[in-house]
Design a protein around this motif. Structure first.
Motif, PDB file in Angstrom:
ATOM      1  N   UNK A   1       0.753  -1.165   0.157  1.00 34.38           N
ATOM      2  CA  UNK A   1       0.119   0.135   0.029  1.00 34.38           C
ATOM      3  C   UNK A   1       0.843   1.200  -0.031  1.00 34.38           C
ATOM      4  N   UNK A   2       1.848   1.390   1.022  1.00 36.93           N
ATOM      5  CA  UNK A   2       2.660   2.540   1.067  1.00 36.93           C
ATOM      6  C   UNK A   2       3.823   2.404   0.186  1.00 36.93           C
ATOM      7  N   UNK A   3       4.113   1.409  -0.432  1.00 38.92           N
ATOM      8  CA  UNK A   3       5.609   1.020  -1.283  1.00 38.92           C
ATOM      9  C   UNK A   3       6.434   1.332  -0.168  1.00 38.92           C
ATOM     10  N   UNK A   4       7.789   0.754  -0.139  1.00 38.42           N
ATOM     11  CA  UNK A   4       8.693   1.015   0.480  1.00 38.42           C
ATOM     12  C   UNK A   4       9.183   2.678   0.644  1.00 38.42           C
ATOM     13  N   UNK A   5       8.761   3.498  -0.106  1.00 41.53           N
ATOM     14  CA  UNK A   5       8.809   4.959   0.223  1.00 41.53           C
ATOM     15  C   UNK A   5       8.230   5.337   1.544  1.00 41.53           C
ATOM     16  N   UNK A   6       6.884   4.730   1.639  1.00 46.22           N
ATOM     17  CA  UNK A   6       6.207   5.162   2.900  1.00 46.22           C
ATOM     18  C   UNK A   6       6.322   4.344   4.102  1.00 46.22           C
ATOM     19  N   UNK A   7       6.581   3.075   3.938  1.00 42.99           N
ATOM     20  CA  UNK A   7       6.870   1.993   5.024  1.00 42.99           C
ATOM     21  C   UNK A   7       8.104   1.286   4.807  1.00 42.99           C
ATOM     22  N   UNK A   8       9.055   1.308   5.605  1.00 41.30           N
ATOM     23  CA  UNK A   8      10.237   0.471   5.577  1.00 41.30           C
ATOM     24  C   UNK A   8      10.031  -0.877   6.388  1.00 41.30           C
ATOM     25  N   UNK A   9       9.449  -2.021   5.945  1.00 41.12           N
ATOM     26  CA  UNK A   9       9.139  -3.050   6.790  1.00 41.12           C
ATOM     27  C   UNK A   9      10.365  -3.828   7.410  1.00 41.12           C
ATOM     28  N   UNK A  10      11.505  -3.794   6.627  1.00 40.54           N
ATOM     29  CA  UNK A  10      12.485  -4.450   7.598  1.00 40.54           C
ATOM     30  C   UNK A  10      13.196  -3.602   8.698  1.00 40.54           C
ATOM     31  N   UNK A  11      12.966  -2.283   8.495  1.00 47.09           N
ATOM     32  CA  UNK A  11      13.266  -1.520   9.471  1.00 47.09           C
ATOM     33  C   UNK A  11      12.500  -1.330  10.761  1.00 47.09           C
ATOM     34  N   UNK A  12      11.248  -2.070  10.420  1.00 48.70           N
ATOM     35  CA  UNK A  12      10.132  -1.938  11.546  1.00 48.70           C
ATOM     36  C   UNK A  12      10.182  -3.511  11.955  1.00 48.70           C
ATOM     37  N   UNK A  13      11.113  -4.348  11.637  1.00 52.30           N
ATOM     38  CA  UNK A  13      11.290  -5.882  12.275  1.00 52.30           C
ATOM     39  C   UNK A  13      10.884  -6.941  11.395  1.00 52.30           C
ATOM     40  N   UNK A  14      10.458  -6.813  10.253  1.00 56.00           N
ATOM     41  CA  UNK A  14      10.483  -7.902   9.339  1.00 56.00           C
ATOM     42  C   UNK A  14      11.398  -8.506   8.639  1.00 56.00           C
ATOM     43  N   UNK A  15      11.585  -9.674   8.542  1.00 53.47           N
ATOM     44  CA  UNK A  15      12.650 -10.277   8.072  1.00 53.47           C
ATOM     45  C   UNK A  15      12.599 -10.290   6.459  1.00 53.47           C
ATOM     46  N   UNK A  16      11.375 -10.571   6.176  1.00 47.59           N
ATOM     47  CA  UNK A  16      11.340 -10.463   4.546  1.00 47.59           C
ATOM     48  C   UNK A  16       9.999  -9.296   4.064  1.00 47.59           C
ATOM     49  N   UNK A  17      10.285  -8.587   3.153  1.00 47.77           N
ATOM     50  CA  UNK A  17       9.274  -7.419   2.679  1.00 47.77           C
ATOM     51  C   UNK A  17       9.131  -7.922   1.406  1.00 47.77           C
ATOM     52  N   UNK A  18       7.973  -7.839   1.031  1.00 49.67           N
ATOM     53  CA  UNK A  18       7.437  -8.192  -0.215  1.00 49.67           C
ATOM     54  C   UNK A  18       6.422  -6.819  -0.806  1.00 49.67           C
ATOM     55  N   UNK A  19       6.579  -6.762  -2.199  1.00 49.59           N
ATOM     56  CA  UNK A  19       5.851  -5.733  -2.679  1.00 49.59           C
ATOM     57  C   UNK A  19       5.141  -6.327  -4.039  1.00 49.59           C
ATOM     58  N   UNK A  20       4.008  -5.978  -4.173  1.00 50.27           N
ATOM     59  CA  UNK A  20       3.313  -6.201  -5.466  1.00 50.27           C
ATOM     60  C   UNK A  20       3.770  -4.899  -6.505  1.00 50.27           C
TER      61      UNK A  20
END
Ligand SMILES: *Cc1c(COP(=O)(O)O)cnc(C)c1O
Length: 388
Positions: free
Chosen positions: A181-200
């Motif tokens: 939804x936010x793309x990596x520009x708006x939400x950095x999942x790995x910084x927030x604790x995820x091990x894997x970040x997936x994008x469509x």
């Protein structure tokens, strides 16, 4: 040499061609100058080039950009967002393992769990997306992977990703995040604790509703190798032309998202004034239940939100949506064109049931002028009100 032989061996022009665009490299066969390099070509599997299925410069260029945006050690491009979700899951779980999925997960991800994972002896539990640290009660000794999707599909619940990551890691499980939804520009999942970040990448990054691609980014290279082994074995290659389109989309991503978010806020404020709309669901709005987490964890929004309509007939809903002038009816989002979509939420929820009397309409705000979009929706809501 015969002409037909010569025609097969045209040398590529090696003079530099200094265009501003990244070249498209088509190729299934990769050639090797020596027998040793051919025999050891698997050594090139992760970073170099061994066979077109396993990577080409167009995909590696795109992956490098995505990895940088995500703050990832490595990223991999696959042929759709759904392939990114399925490929990640298949790579990281074994028979007998248990997976946790949020109840607001993308519909096809739910279908992947209930129709495919289950046949391979992988168990799963859906959890309330608003559960933060109390997600702990869903863990079993077999829980190896937790998915978050934030905001959730259609109902846009913002998840407490850091809290869920802390629980997952304390239980020895991995956290995978689908934060398209936010793309990596708006939400950095790995910084927030995820091990894997997936994008469509099909959504905002492609950005023009004409390409299907996904990305898988990881913090730790060992997970990259595992995921690349699995997705390569399944045969998830990508077209270099599609990568070219996604690379082109990157250049305007920030501007598109800024404009679409701004227009969406303007359209949402208009919709708030309409009595036919009982509720707005848009984490970028101050009175949204997800706004606090959105403020804490996100650095940008998107032009995708949902509205809930007061009860109308099927005929009034059809008259509203089918006769819009600018908005088209269609799935997916993140492109230049404004769209509306409906979801069958009653069948898509198992632990957080949706009240069947409420009609939810998801809206993708494109790059049209917001005043024109408001005009179109105003007339549509008049039709909704006036149709019996
Ligand atoms: C669209 C979407 C996907 C799937 O992407 P495709 O490229 O269409 O397969 C996965 N997750 C989310 C959250 C999506 O919105």
């Amino acid at each position: 040499m015969h002409e037909r032989t010569r025609l097969l061996h045209v040398a590529a022009d090696e003079k530099p061609f200094r265009a501003l665009t990244v070249p498209v490299h088509r190729g299934s066969t990769i050639t090797f100058p020596t027998l040793d390099e051919f025999r050891n070509r698997h050594e090139q599997f992760y970073d170099g080039y061994s066979y077109g299925l396993h990577g080409h410069p167009s995909a590696r260029n795109l992956a490098a950009h995505i990895a940088q945006m995500e703050g990832a050690s490595d990223a991999l491009i696959v042929n759709s967002g759904m392939a990114a979700v399925a490929g990640t899951t298949l790579a990281l779980v074994d028979q007998g393992d248990h997976v946790l999925l949020p109840d607001a997960v993308y519909g096809p991800t739910r279908a992947f769990a209930t129709s495919v994972l289950v046949r391979f002896g992988v168990n799963f539990t859906f959890y309330d997306p608003l559960a933060a640290a109390d997600i702990e009660r869903h863990f079993t000794d077999a829980t190896k992977l937790v998915w978050v999707e934030s905001p959730g599909s259609f109902t846009m619940e913002v998840q407490d990703v850091p809290a869920i990551a802390a629980v997952a890691h304390s239980k020895g499980a991995l956290l995978a995040a689908d934060c398209t939804w936010a793309s990596p520009l708006g939400f950095k999942a790995l910084e927030k604790g995820a091990d894997v970040a997936v994008q469509a990448l099909s959504k905002h990054i492609g950005g023009h509703s004409d390409v299907l691609l996904g990305s898988i980014s990881v913090r730790d290279r060992k997970h990259f190798c595992r995921i690349k082994d699995a997705t390569g074995a399944i045969g998830l290659g990508v077209s270099p032309d599609d990568c070219y389109l996604a690379l082109r989309g990157l250049g305007t991503l920030a501007l598109r998202l800024e404009q679409q978010t701004r227009s969406a806020l303007e359209v949402a404020e208009f919709l708030r004034s309409r009595p036919e709309v009982s509720r707005l669901i848009f984490p970028a709005l101050k009175d949204d239940p997800g706004y606090d987490l959105f403020q804490r964890d996100f650095t940008g929004g998107a032009g995708v939100f949902s509205i809930v309509l007061r009860q109308g007939s099927e005929a009034s809903l059809a008259n509203f949506l089918e006769n819009l002038n600018l908005f088209r009816i269609g799935a997916s989002w993140g492109g230049l064109h404004s769209l509306v979509a409906l979801a069958d939420l009653e069948t898509q929820r198992t632990v957080t049931p949706w009240n069947g009397d409420e009609v939810l309409v998801r809206i993708n705000i494109g790059l049209e002028h917001p005043a024109d979009l408001i005009d179109d929706l105003a007339k549509g809501l008049d039709r909704y009100r006036d149709t019996k």
